[in-house]
Scaffold this motif. Sequence first.
Motif, PDB file in Angstrom:
ATOM      1  N   ALA A 197      74.507 -23.675 -42.117  1.00 30.16           N
ATOM      2  CA  ALA A 197      74.973 -22.301 -41.885  1.00 30.16           C
ATOM      3  C   ALA A 197      74.568 -21.829 -40.490  1.00 30.16           C
ATOM      4  CB  ALA A 197      74.389 -21.367 -42.947  1.00 30.16           C
ATOM      5  N   LEU A 198      73.316 -22.099 -40.116  1.00 32.51           N
ATOM      6  CA  LEU A 198      72.822 -21.629 -38.813  1.00 32.51           C
ATOM      7  C   LEU A 198      73.506 -22.330 -37.654  1.00 32.51           C
ATOM      8  CD1 LEU A 198      68.975 -21.199 -39.140  1.00 32.51           C
ATOM      9  CD2 LEU A 198      70.726 -19.453 -38.803  1.00 32.51           C
ATOM     10  N   PHE A 199      73.784 -23.615 -37.842  1.00 33.51           N
ATOM     11  CA  PHE A 199      74.397 -24.380 -36.750  1.00 33.51           C
ATOM     12  C   PHE A 199      75.860 -23.967 -36.545  1.00 33.51           C
ATOM     13  CE2 PHE A 199      76.501 -28.342 -35.148  1.00 33.51           C
ATOM     14  CZ  PHE A 199      75.877 -28.376 -33.908  1.00 33.51           C
ATOM     15  N   LEU A 200      76.561 -23.638 -37.665  1.00 35.43           N
ATOM     16  CA  LEU A 200      78.004 -23.403 -37.557  1.00 35.43           C
ATOM     17  C   LEU A 200      78.410 -21.933 -37.414  1.00 35.43           C
ATOM     18  CD1 LEU A 200      79.400 -25.910 -40.226  1.00 35.43           C
ATOM     19  CD2 LEU A 200      79.493 -26.135 -37.730  1.00 35.43           C
ATOM     20  N   GLY A 201      77.657 -21.035 -38.046  1.00 41.61           N
ATOM     21  CA  GLY A 201      78.184 -19.677 -38.168  1.00 41.61           C
ATOM     22  C   GLY A 201      78.018 -18.821 -36.928  1.00 41.61           C
ATOM     23  N   THR A 202      79.090 -18.099 -36.541  1.00 40.10           N
ATOM     24  CA  THR A 202      78.898 -17.007 -35.582  1.00 40.10           C
ATOM     25  C   THR A 202      78.388 -15.794 -36.358  1.00 40.10           C
ATOM     26  OG1 THR A 202      81.211 -16.331 -35.797  1.00 40.10           O
ATOM     27  CG2 THR A 202      80.678 -17.778 -33.961  1.00 40.10           C
ATOM     28  N   GLN A 203      78.671 -15.799 -37.670  1.00 37.77           N
ATOM     29  CA  GLN A 203      78.033 -14.830 -38.563  1.00 37.77           C
ATOM     30  C   GLN A 203      77.653 -15.556 -39.860  1.00 37.77           C
ATOM     31  OE1 GLN A 203      78.516 -10.483 -40.700  1.00 37.77           O
ATOM     32  NE2 GLN A 203      80.194 -11.191 -39.433  1.00 37.77           N
ATOM     33  N   ILE A 248      65.439 -16.918 -43.154  1.00 37.67           N
ATOM     34  CA  ILE A 248      66.486 -16.977 -44.186  1.00 37.67           C
ATOM     35  C   ILE A 248      65.957 -17.670 -45.439  1.00 37.67           C
ATOM     36  CG2 ILE A 248      68.749 -17.933 -44.751  1.00 37.67           C
ATOM     37  CD1 ILE A 248      69.610 -17.385 -41.886  1.00 37.67           C
ATOM     38  N   ARG A 249      65.130 -18.706 -45.227  1.00 42.00           N
ATOM     39  CA  ARG A 249      64.551 -19.398 -46.390  1.00 42.00           C
ATOM     40  C   ARG A 249      63.742 -18.399 -47.241  1.00 42.00           C
ATOM     41  NH1 ARG A 249      64.154 -24.690 -46.494  1.00 42.00           N
ATOM     42  NH2 ARG A 249      63.825 -24.951 -44.261  1.00 42.00           N
ATOM     43  N   ALA A 250      62.937 -17.578 -46.574  1.00 37.87           N
ATOM     44  CA  ALA A 250      62.126 -16.589 -47.300  1.00 37.87           C
ATOM     45  C   ALA A 250      63.036 -15.601 -48.037  1.00 37.87           C
ATOM     46  CB  ALA A 250      61.219 -15.858 -46.316  1.00 37.87           C
ATOM     47  N   MET A 251      64.127 -15.216 -47.391  1.00 35.40           N
ATOM     48  CA  MET A 251      65.056 -14.273 -48.000  1.00 35.40           C
ATOM     49  C   MET A 251      65.686 -14.873 -49.252  1.00 35.40           C
ATOM     50  SD  MET A 251      68.154 -12.609 -45.889  1.00 35.40           S
ATOM     51  CE  MET A 251      67.453 -11.125 -45.279  1.00 35.40           C
ATOM     52  N   LEU A 252      66.070 -16.147 -49.171  1.00 33.06           N
ATOM     53  CA  LEU A 252      66.696 -16.808 -50.323  1.00 33.06           C
ATOM     54  C   LEU A 252      65.692 -16.958 -51.468  1.00 33.06           C
ATOM     55  CD1 LEU A 252      68.905 -19.530 -48.601  1.00 33.06           C
ATOM     56  CD2 LEU A 252      69.701 -17.602 -49.964  1.00 33.06           C
TER      57      LEU A 252
END
Length: 263
Positions: A197-203, A248-252
């Motif tokens: 997700a981090l590598f691909l997303g602009t959002q 993001i890991r903490a959020m998940l």
Amino acid sequence: MLSVDQASVYFATRDGRTVQALDRVSFDIPDSGFVVALGASGCGKSTILNAIAGFLPLSEGTITLNGRPVSGPGADRGVVFQKDTLLPWKTVIENVGLGLKFAGIGRAVRRDRVEELLRLVGLADFAAAYPYELSGGMRQRVGIARALATEPEILLMDEPFGALDSLTREQMQELLVGVWKRTGKRIFFITHSIEEALFLGTQVLVMSPRPGRIVGRFDPPFMRQFAESGDARAVKTAPEFAELREEIRAMLHATDTVRRDAA
Ligand SMILES: Nc1ncnc2c1ncn2[C@@H]1O[C@H](COP(=O)(O)OP(=O)(O)OP(=O)(O)O)[C@@H](O)[C@H]1O
């Protein structure tokens, strides 16, 4: 622009209960936007993708593509699934050209367009091959070419690289950035993988389950950095990448209701 506005979906289960799969989800995908929905199993990622594709209706809310309400499947949206849906008795060139054939496009134009798409996904030499002769990554590349053939306004991708080994998966991510860069297509992409997700997303939309909600939104710079530099390793080993990954890991984990209920 693709706009999802206050989208909710309820399903009736066999035992007469109602499950809320999506709870007032809103987001936009601008021109050339690459939006990734990230979350654990069951948080409604496929439900939202299927609603955008027009495969299932929303219970509440609206989805519009360039101002037109989405009310069913259409050639303006190309879909790629985790499992390839190629026809085994047709060659690569025939599989990619199928949508164009249905649209009444003549053989010569079809051939030119399909050959151009096969070059785009690095399969120019495999036009005459059958799906069983291809690796999993190659079959997904055929799927991407096929989804692009009718020149859709947006590409919808449901865990397209989920079944691939990790090396092939990274190669496919990089190939997809190349496709995005050259076609300028909007992309909506679903994954369980924070790194992907981090590598691909602009959002990146971080989703939580029961009911499916967006609990975080991020605008990572990494895909554009890679599109500029071509150096995936430098992007993925940067401290900012690791920082955002941990956030993001903490959020998940905080929204992991299975673990919370069990505690
Ligand atoms: N047709 C259906 N009938 C009843 N419940 C459904 C139906 N489709 C999905 N659901 C439920 O809605 C919720 C969201 O499902 P969805 O498949 O969208 O999640 P997901 O995030 O894509 O999961 P996964 O990553 O495992 O595919 C889940 O709780 C699922 O059990």
